[in-house]
Design a protein around this motif. Sequence first.
Motif, PDB file in Angstrom:
ATOM      1  N   ARG A 145       0.832  -1.221   0.000  1.00 33.47           N
ATOM      2  CA  ARG A 145       0.000   0.000   0.000  1.00 33.47           C
ATOM      3  C   ARG A 145       0.858   1.260   0.000  1.00 33.47           C
ATOM      4  O   ARG A 145       0.573   2.223  -0.712  1.00 33.47           O
ATOM      5  CB  ARG A 145      -0.900   0.038   1.234  1.00 33.47           C
ATOM      6  N   VAL A 146       1.900   1.255   0.820  1.00 32.02           N
ATOM      7  CA  VAL A 146       2.794   2.419   0.913  1.00 32.02           C
ATOM      8  C   VAL A 146       3.486   2.649  -0.434  1.00 32.02           C
ATOM      9  O   VAL A 146       3.561   3.784  -0.921  1.00 32.02           O
ATOM     10  CB  VAL A 146       3.827   2.223   2.053  1.00 32.02           C
ATOM     11  N   THR A 147       3.958   1.581  -1.049  1.00 30.65           N
ATOM     12  CA  THR A 147       4.622   1.696  -2.349  1.00 30.65           C
ATOM     13  C   THR A 147       3.651   2.201  -3.408  1.00 30.65           C
ATOM     14  O   THR A 147       3.995   3.069  -4.224  1.00 30.65           O
ATOM     15  CB  THR A 147       5.222   0.333  -2.762  1.00 30.65           C
ATOM     16  N   TYR A 148       2.433   1.693  -3.378  1.00 34.12           N
ATOM     17  CA  TYR A 148       1.397   2.149  -4.306  1.00 34.12           C
ATOM     18  C   TYR A 148       1.118   3.637  -4.102  1.00 34.12           C
ATOM     19  O   TYR A 148       1.033   4.404  -5.069  1.00 34.12           O
ATOM     20  CB  TYR A 148       0.125   1.322  -4.092  1.00 34.12           C
ATOM     21  N   CYS A 149       0.990   4.048  -2.869  1.00 38.11           N
ATOM     22  CA  CYS A 149       0.738   5.448  -2.524  1.00 38.11           C
ATOM     23  C   CYS A 149       1.833   6.345  -3.095  1.00 38.11           C
ATOM     24  O   CYS A 149       1.554   7.387  -3.683  1.00 38.11           O
ATOM     25  CB  CYS A 149       0.648   5.595  -1.004  1.00 38.11           C
ATOM     26  N   THR A 177      -2.813   5.699   3.368  1.00 40.64           N
ATOM     27  CA  THR A 177      -2.803   4.234   3.356  1.00 40.64           C
ATOM     28  C   THR A 177      -3.602   3.608   4.492  1.00 40.64           C
ATOM     29  O   THR A 177      -3.883   2.415   4.467  1.00 40.64           O
ATOM     30  CB  THR A 177      -1.361   3.702   3.431  1.00 40.64           C
ATOM     31  N   GLY A 178      -3.929   4.393   5.489  1.00 41.72           N
ATOM     32  CA  GLY A 178      -4.632   3.847   6.642  1.00 41.72           C
ATOM     33  C   GLY A 178      -3.730   3.061   7.578  1.00 41.72           C
ATOM     34  O   GLY A 178      -4.183   2.257   8.376  1.00 41.72           O
ATOM     35  N   ILE A 211       7.910   0.560   8.218  1.00 42.67           N
ATOM     36  CA  ILE A 211       7.867  -0.003   6.871  1.00 42.67           C
ATOM     37  C   ILE A 211       8.738   0.811   5.926  1.00 42.67           C
ATOM     38  O   ILE A 211       9.514   0.259   5.139  1.00 42.67           O
ATOM     39  CB  ILE A 211       6.405  -0.071   6.372  1.00 42.67           C
ATOM     40  N   LEU A 212       8.623   2.134   6.002  1.00 41.90           N
ATOM     41  CA  LEU A 212       9.427   2.999   5.130  1.00 41.90           C
ATOM     42  C   LEU A 212      10.918   2.814   5.366  1.00 41.90           C
ATOM     43  O   LEU A 212      11.715   2.869   4.425  1.00 41.90           O
ATOM     44  CB  LEU A 212       9.014   4.461   5.330  1.00 41.90           C
ATOM     45  N   TYR A 268       9.545  10.905   1.587  1.00 41.32           N
ATOM     46  CA  TYR A 268       9.904   9.651   0.926  1.00 41.32           C
ATOM     47  C   TYR A 268       9.384   9.666  -0.493  1.00 41.32           C
ATOM     48  O   TYR A 268       8.362  10.274  -0.793  1.00 41.32           O
ATOM     49  CB  TYR A 268       9.286   8.458   1.672  1.00 41.32           C
ATOM     50  N   GLU A 269      10.112   8.972  -1.362  1.00 43.71           N
ATOM     51  CA  GLU A 269       9.634   8.747  -2.720  1.00 43.71           C
ATOM     52  C   GLU A 269      10.200   7.439  -3.231  1.00 43.71           C
ATOM     53  O   GLU A 269      11.131   6.880  -2.634  1.00 43.71           O
ATOM     54  CB  GLU A 269      10.004   9.906  -3.652  1.00 43.71           C
TER      55      GLU A 269
END
Length: 138
Positions: A12-16, A33-34, A43-44, A63-64
């Motif tokens: 989800r984070v990567t998708y975001c 992402t909730g 996670i990051l 972050y990117e």
Amino acid sequence: MRITHEADYAIRVTYCLGLAGGKQCAKDISEMTGVTLRFALKILRKLTQSGITKSYKGVAGGYELNRDPAEISLGEIIECIDGPIAINHCLSNEFQCTRVGNRNECDFHLVFSEINKSLRNELFAIRMDRFLPQKLTN
């Protein structure tokens, strides 16, 4: 095999970040992402250590994605968080089989290994750009 909540959230984070197309602060990522801020930061950190994302420190930090979404696979994200994909504990190097002396002579091990290889190949073939709107990937 079951993907952990942490790996699911990492996807989800990567998708975001793919949707954003640029730098995002952890708070915004968490909200979009909730995922709680504390868990998102954990996670990051893992995503950054593995080279999937990059981080920027300071007031304008965030972050990117470190690579194009077309170069990032579901398998890579899952293994970054959960470790090597294995559908059965007998596929682990640490496992000592009590059924046979040589695991490569075990029919179960051979079948599980074949299935695992296929699953892993499938997960590594699915790239994050598949989930993004076409206008973002062109």
